[in-house]
Enzyme design. Sequence first.
Site, PDB file in Angstrom:
ATOM      1  N   SER A 100     -14.789  -2.172  -4.047  1.00 31.88           N
ATOM      2  CA  SER A 100     -15.263  -1.591  -5.598  1.00 31.88           C
ATOM      3  C   SER A 100     -13.951  -2.318  -6.433  1.00 31.88           C
ATOM      4  O   SER A 100     -12.911  -2.490  -6.341  1.00 31.88           O
ATOM      5  CB  SER A 100     -15.034  -0.242  -5.670  1.00 31.88           C
ATOM      6  OG  SER A 100     -14.976   0.335  -6.834  1.00 31.88           O
ATOM      7  N   HIS A 116     -20.136  -8.141  -4.674  1.00 38.36           N
ATOM      8  CA  HIS A 116     -21.087  -8.593  -5.583  1.00 38.36           C
ATOM      9  C   HIS A 116     -21.745  -9.995  -5.311  1.00 38.36           C
ATOM     10  O   HIS A 116     -22.620 -10.329  -5.313  1.00 38.36           O
ATOM     11  CB  HIS A 116     -20.432  -8.943  -7.115  1.00 38.36           C
ATOM     12  CG  HIS A 116     -19.802  -7.695  -7.678  1.00 38.36           C
ATOM     13  ND1 HIS A 116     -18.346  -7.218  -7.818  1.00 38.36           N
ATOM     14  CD2 HIS A 116     -20.651  -6.609  -8.234  1.00 38.36           C
ATOM     15  CE1 HIS A 116     -18.133  -6.254  -8.681  1.00 38.36           C
ATOM     16  NE2 HIS A 116     -19.600  -5.810  -8.843  1.00 38.36           N
ATOM     17  N   GLY A 173     -26.262  -2.851  -4.810  1.00 35.62           N
ATOM     18  CA  GLY A 173     -25.601  -2.750  -3.688  1.00 35.62           C
ATOM     19  C   GLY A 173     -25.715  -1.180  -3.106  1.00 35.62           C
ATOM     20  O   GLY A 173     -26.061  -0.244  -3.964  1.00 35.62           O
ATOM     21  N   GLN A 174     -25.842  -1.176  -1.750  1.00 35.44           N
ATOM     22  CA  GLN A 174     -25.846   0.218  -1.193  1.00 35.44           C
ATOM     23  C   GLN A 174     -24.702   1.211  -1.545  1.00 35.44           C
ATOM     24  O   GLN A 174     -24.830   2.259  -1.458  1.00 35.44           O
ATOM     25  CB  GLN A 174     -26.224   0.142   0.309  1.00 35.44           C
ATOM     26  CG  GLN A 174     -26.068   1.338   1.337  1.00 35.44           C
ATOM     27  CD  GLN A 174     -27.255   2.169   1.261  1.00 35.44           C
ATOM     28  OE1 GLN A 174     -28.194   1.752   0.421  1.00 35.44           O
ATOM     29  NE2 GLN A 174     -27.095   3.206   1.223  1.00 35.44           N
ATOM     30  N   ASP A 199     -23.503   1.917  -4.032  1.00 34.59           N
ATOM     31  CA  ASP A 199     -23.958   2.857  -5.191  1.00 34.59           C
ATOM     32  C   ASP A 199     -25.357   3.336  -4.679  1.00 34.59           C
ATOM     33  O   ASP A 199     -26.519   3.226  -5.215  1.00 34.59           O
ATOM     34  CB  ASP A 199     -23.876   2.020  -6.554  1.00 34.59           C
ATOM     35  CG  ASP A 199     -22.634   1.827  -6.747  1.00 34.59           C
ATOM     36  OD1 ASP A 199     -21.814   2.640  -6.979  1.00 34.59           O
ATOM     37  OD2 ASP A 199     -22.378   0.509  -7.092  1.00 34.59           O
ATOM     38  N   LEU A 232     -15.650  -9.337 -10.423  1.00 29.58           N
ATOM     39  CA  LEU A 232     -16.372  -9.653  -9.425  1.00 29.58           C
ATOM     40  C   LEU A 232     -15.645  -9.528  -7.987  1.00 29.58           C
ATOM     41  O   LEU A 232     -14.405  -9.922  -8.221  1.00 29.58           O
ATOM     42  CB  LEU A 232     -17.390 -11.006  -9.502  1.00 29.58           C
ATOM     43  CG  LEU A 232     -18.387 -10.936 -10.599  1.00 29.58           C
ATOM     44  CD1 LEU A 232     -19.133 -12.146 -10.358  1.00 29.58           C
ATOM     45  CD2 LEU A 232     -19.208  -9.711 -10.592  1.00 29.58           C
ATOM     46  N   ARG A 285     -13.171  -0.814  -8.941  1.00 29.49           N
ATOM     47  CA  ARG A 285     -12.000   0.247  -9.193  1.00 29.49           C
ATOM     48  C   ARG A 285     -10.877   0.389  -8.051  1.00 29.49           C
ATOM     49  O   ARG A 285      -9.883   1.127  -8.228  1.00 29.49           O
ATOM     50  CB  ARG A 285     -12.734   1.630  -9.328  1.00 29.49           C
ATOM     51  CG  ARG A 285     -13.526   1.666 -10.353  1.00 29.49           C
ATOM     52  CD  ARG A 285     -14.067   3.116 -10.720  1.00 29.49           C
ATOM     53  NE  ARG A 285     -14.671   3.444 -12.107  1.00 29.49           N
ATOM     54  CZ  ARG A 285     -15.972   3.364 -12.273  1.00 29.49           C
ATOM     55  NH1 ARG A 285     -16.827   3.238 -11.373  1.00 29.49           N
ATOM     56  NH2 ARG A 285     -16.513   3.435 -13.575  1.00 29.49           N
ATOM     57  N   MET A 298     -21.097  -5.281 -13.605  1.00 28.52           N
ATOM     58  CA  MET A 298     -20.281  -5.247 -14.829  1.00 28.52           C
ATOM     59  C   MET A 298     -19.170  -6.128 -14.663  1.00 28.52           C
ATOM     60  O   MET A 298     -18.184  -5.766 -15.241  1.00 28.52           O
ATOM     61  CB  MET A 298     -19.889  -3.614 -14.768  1.00 28.52           C
ATOM     62  CG  MET A 298     -21.123  -2.801 -14.988  1.00 28.52           C
ATOM     63  SD  MET A 298     -20.743  -1.246 -15.629  1.00 28.52           S
ATOM     64  CE  MET A 298     -19.384  -0.488 -14.692  1.00 28.52           C
TER      65      MET A 298
HETATM   66  O1  PAF Z   1     -23.672  -1.254 -10.446  1.00 29.62           O
HETATM   67  C1  PAF Z   1     -23.217  -1.477 -11.499  1.00 29.62           C
HETATM   68  O2  PAF Z   1     -22.419  -2.132 -11.612  1.00 29.62           O
HETATM   69  C2  PAF Z   1     -23.920  -0.981 -12.683  1.00 29.62           C
HETATM   70  O3  PAF Z   1     -24.027   0.452 -12.767  1.00 29.62           O
HETATM   71  C3  PAF Z   1     -25.155  -1.879 -13.273  1.00 29.62           C
HETATM   72  C4  PAF Z   1     -26.248  -1.680 -12.305  1.00 29.62           C
HETATM   73  C5  PAF Z   1     -24.865  -3.238 -13.364  1.00 29.62           C
HETATM   74  C6  PAF Z   1     -25.552  -1.177 -14.494  1.00 29.62           C
HETATM   75  O4  PAF Z   1     -24.740  -1.301 -15.704  1.00 29.62           O
END
Ligand code: PAF
Length: 285
Positions: free
Chosen positions: A187, A38, A149-150, A152, A34, A189, A31
């Site tokens: 993250s 990422h 990614g692990q 999530d 980065l 966030r 999303m």
């Molecule tokens: O992990 C994320 O950033 C999002 O959930 C994803 C997999 C890009 C889907 O929008």
Amino acid sequence: MIRIIHSISELQKWSMDQKKQGKTVGLVPTMGFLHAGHLSLIDAARAGGADSVVVSVFVNPTQFGPTEDFDQYPRDFEHDRRLCEERGADVIFAPAVSDMYAAPVTCWVEETEISKGLCGRTRPIHFRGVATVVTKLFNAALPDLAVFGQKDAQQAAVIKRMVRDLNFPVRIIVAPIVREEDGLALSSRNKYLSKDEHDRALSISRSLFAAKKALESGIRKDALAETGIIRKALEEAGGVVDYVEVLDPDSMMPLTDGSVRPALFAVAVRFGSTRLIDNLRVERA
Ligand code: PAF
């Protein structure tokens, strides 16, 4: 120069051209905004055999609840473009919301087991949005492999189940969590945290790693009891705990026997208004 593609049909054409040339296509769904976590996914795509890597940058509205941070979610396309280029990705796919979702949307992809616990309890439509957008990204990028990614962990498990149940011809790679030097899992966030909240949020990784050490060394034996110790540490640091659970790492179902290993500890907790998640796998003692 990295190529920027906005249109779904142009990305499909690019991907088919890569395959005609005998190249393997890897997709890194993001999303945007980065960070090093990422970028490690781009490396994992290459290490997993991708000759051509497409990074999607799309803040997906359907995975945010009505009171969540879709509007505030950080965005910086120029920053993302530069980092992807430096890391050697071939393409950024940055579609418009209106191209991804022609109104009205009446078809969804829903996983109905793994999605229900953990984050699914407080974010009831989240994983439906994730599964739907990942399906759309697969149909746009036509990847041979895709990297998640692990960090999530529940998301990765939902996607793996979706790929298995719906027979997507896509190999899923799950890349390890990248942490700041002080232990906080990276993250997008984290940007919301004040310095004080950031310091208090270190209780997450500290308590998880302490649990791992205690169980793997055999000092303590009961993983279920360990969730109480982690919860207490988070609350003492001023966190508002959403959940602390110990799960089977493959099925993501809660363990009922605290002696079972391997086990995955998963945490969601708020510091201030920022909700953070993290997890850690514990092997046999
Ligand atoms: O992990 C994320 O950033 C999002 O959930 C994803 C997999 C890009 C889907 O929008």
